[in-house]
Motif scaffolding. Sequence first.
Motif, mmCIF file in Angstrom:
data_model
loop_
_atom_site.group_PDB
_atom_site.id
_atom_site.type_symbol
_atom_site.label_atom_id
_atom_site.label_comp_id
_atom_site.label_asym_id
_atom_site.label_seq_id
_atom_site.Cartn_x
_atom_site.Cartn_y
_atom_site.Cartn_z
ATOM 1 N N ILE A 77 36.289 96.286 89.893
ATOM 2 C CA ILE A 77 35.090 95.795 89.215
ATOM 3 C C ILE A 77 34.052 96.911 89.253
ATOM 4 O O ILE A 77 33.704 97.409 90.330
ATOM 5 C CB ILE A 77 34.516 94.545 89.899
ATOM 6 N N ARG A 78 33.568 97.308 88.084
ATOM 7 C CA ARG A 78 32.525 98.329 88.010
ATOM 8 C C ARG A 78 31.267 97.740 87.381
ATOM 9 O O ARG A 78 31.321 96.719 86.701
ATOM 10 C CB ARG A 78 33.006 99.550 87.211
ATOM 11 N N GLU A 79 30.164 98.407 87.623
ATOM 12 C CA GLU A 79 28.885 97.932 87.095
ATOM 13 C C GLU A 79 28.823 98.105 85.578
ATOM 14 O O GLU A 79 29.148 99.176 85.044
ATOM 15 C CB GLU A 79 27.730 98.690 87.755
ATOM 16 N N GLY A 80 28.380 97.049 84.871
ATOM 17 C CA GLY A 80 28.234 97.096 83.425
ATOM 18 C C GLY A 80 29.384 96.439 82.698
ATOM 19 O O GLY A 80 30.479 96.279 83.244
ATOM 20 N N THR A 81 29.139 96.078 81.448
ATOM 21 C CA THR A 81 30.168 95.413 80.641
ATOM 22 C C THR A 81 30.400 96.141 79.317
ATOM 23 O O THR A 81 30.844 95.545 78.344
ATOM 24 C CB THR A 81 29.781 93.944 80.371
ATOM 25 N N GLY A 82 30.122 97.432 79.289
ATOM 26 C CA GLY A 82 30.370 98.220 78.092
ATOM 27 C C GLY A 82 31.810 98.698 78.016
ATOM 28 O O GLY A 82 32.617 98.494 78.931
ATOM 29 N N ASP A 83 32.144 99.366 76.904
ATOM 30 C CA ASP A 83 33.502 99.874 76.718
ATOM 31 C C ASP A 83 33.894 100.879 77.796
ATOM 32 O O ASP A 83 35.080 101.019 78.124
ATOM 33 C CB ASP A 83 33.641 100.540 75.343
ATOM 34 N N ASP A 84 32.917 101.586 78.360
ATOM 35 C CA ASP A 84 33.223 102.581 79.392
ATOM 36 C C ASP A 84 33.756 101.932 80.659
ATOM 37 O O ASP A 84 34.359 102.611 81.504
ATOM 38 C CB ASP A 84 31.995 103.435 79.718
ATOM 39 N N VAL A 85 33.573 100.621 80.789
ATOM 40 C CA VAL A 85 34.096 99.883 81.946
ATOM 41 C C VAL A 85 35.268 98.999 81.543
ATOM 42 O O VAL A 85 36.363 99.093 82.099
ATOM 43 C CB VAL A 85 32.998 99.025 82.599
ATOM 44 N N LEU A 86 35.063 98.119 80.545
ATOM 45 C CA LEU A 86 36.104 97.152 80.183
ATOM 46 C C LEU A 86 37.347 97.815 79.599
ATOM 47 O O LEU A 86 38.455 97.281 79.729
ATOM 48 C CB LEU A 86 35.545 96.126 79.189
ATOM 49 N N ASN A 87 37.183 98.964 78.947
ATOM 50 C CA ASN A 87 38.330 99.653 78.331
ATOM 51 C C ASN A 87 38.838 100.808 79.182
ATOM 52 O O ASN A 87 39.722 101.542 78.767
ATOM 53 C CB ASN A 87 37.936 100.202 76.955
ATOM 54 N N SER A 88 38.284 100.964 80.369
ATOM 55 C CA SER A 88 38.611 102.115 81.207
ATOM 56 C C SER A 88 39.945 101.952 81.935
ATOM 57 O O SER A 88 40.240 100.867 82.447
ATOM 58 C CB SER A 88 37.506 102.327 82.241
#
Length: 241
Positions: free
Chosen positions: A105-116
Amino acid sequence: MSFLGIAGELLLTAGVLVLLFIAWQNVFNSWVLNGQQNGAASQLGKQWLENSAPAPSSSPGASGGSGQASVGPDAAIPVASEPANAQPIAVIYVPRFGTDWKRTIREGTGDDVLNSPRAGVGHYAKTGMPGAVGNFAVAAHDTGYGSTFLHVQNLRLGDKVYVQTKDGFYTYAFRNYQYVQPTDVAVLDPVPSQGGAQASDRILTMTTCNPPYHTVERLISYSVLESFSTTPPAAIASDVG
């Protein structure tokens, strides 16, 4: 060949290419990312476990055994501060999703996290952190990019969800589902969908699209904290160590 015939063939070819891309995105690419995200979470979890300090013999709010703490509103459960965007917060383990299933789980819900390939699950900024009184809310894709929350609908009452941070392991128990419109952000309230209410429970909220392969609505899963321990719970001990 007539113009209409050529145009028809081009449209047919384009349709096949689109279908192949969809298959690649939702099957092969998702399968690859699933393995990468799982491996990254495993590496982080083991690193935190190896670097963790020995469990104290006793602590405020302790209920005995392996540094396990009670979870009342006033219990001394460790709660980390919110990190910078895309920084790791926790590793989440859900046995119902598979014996070896885990994600960072990483901070934020942008593509840089959800698609990482090194994450897959994102923490909604400004919601609670693991173990906090209130709402620790996270999001992930149901299909594509690892299909992280594809099996959320398989959770059953009482199923355990384990969240590991640098401090230790939080054990949540699944409570219920909710289906909402994509615009319904009230599920992120400290007391979900009860704006202004005073929180007393420590809730884990998991959100994803529903039904699979569509974004018509959101499937929301709620779990409540049962305990905190400085050592891995038996159900995931072999998976972490």
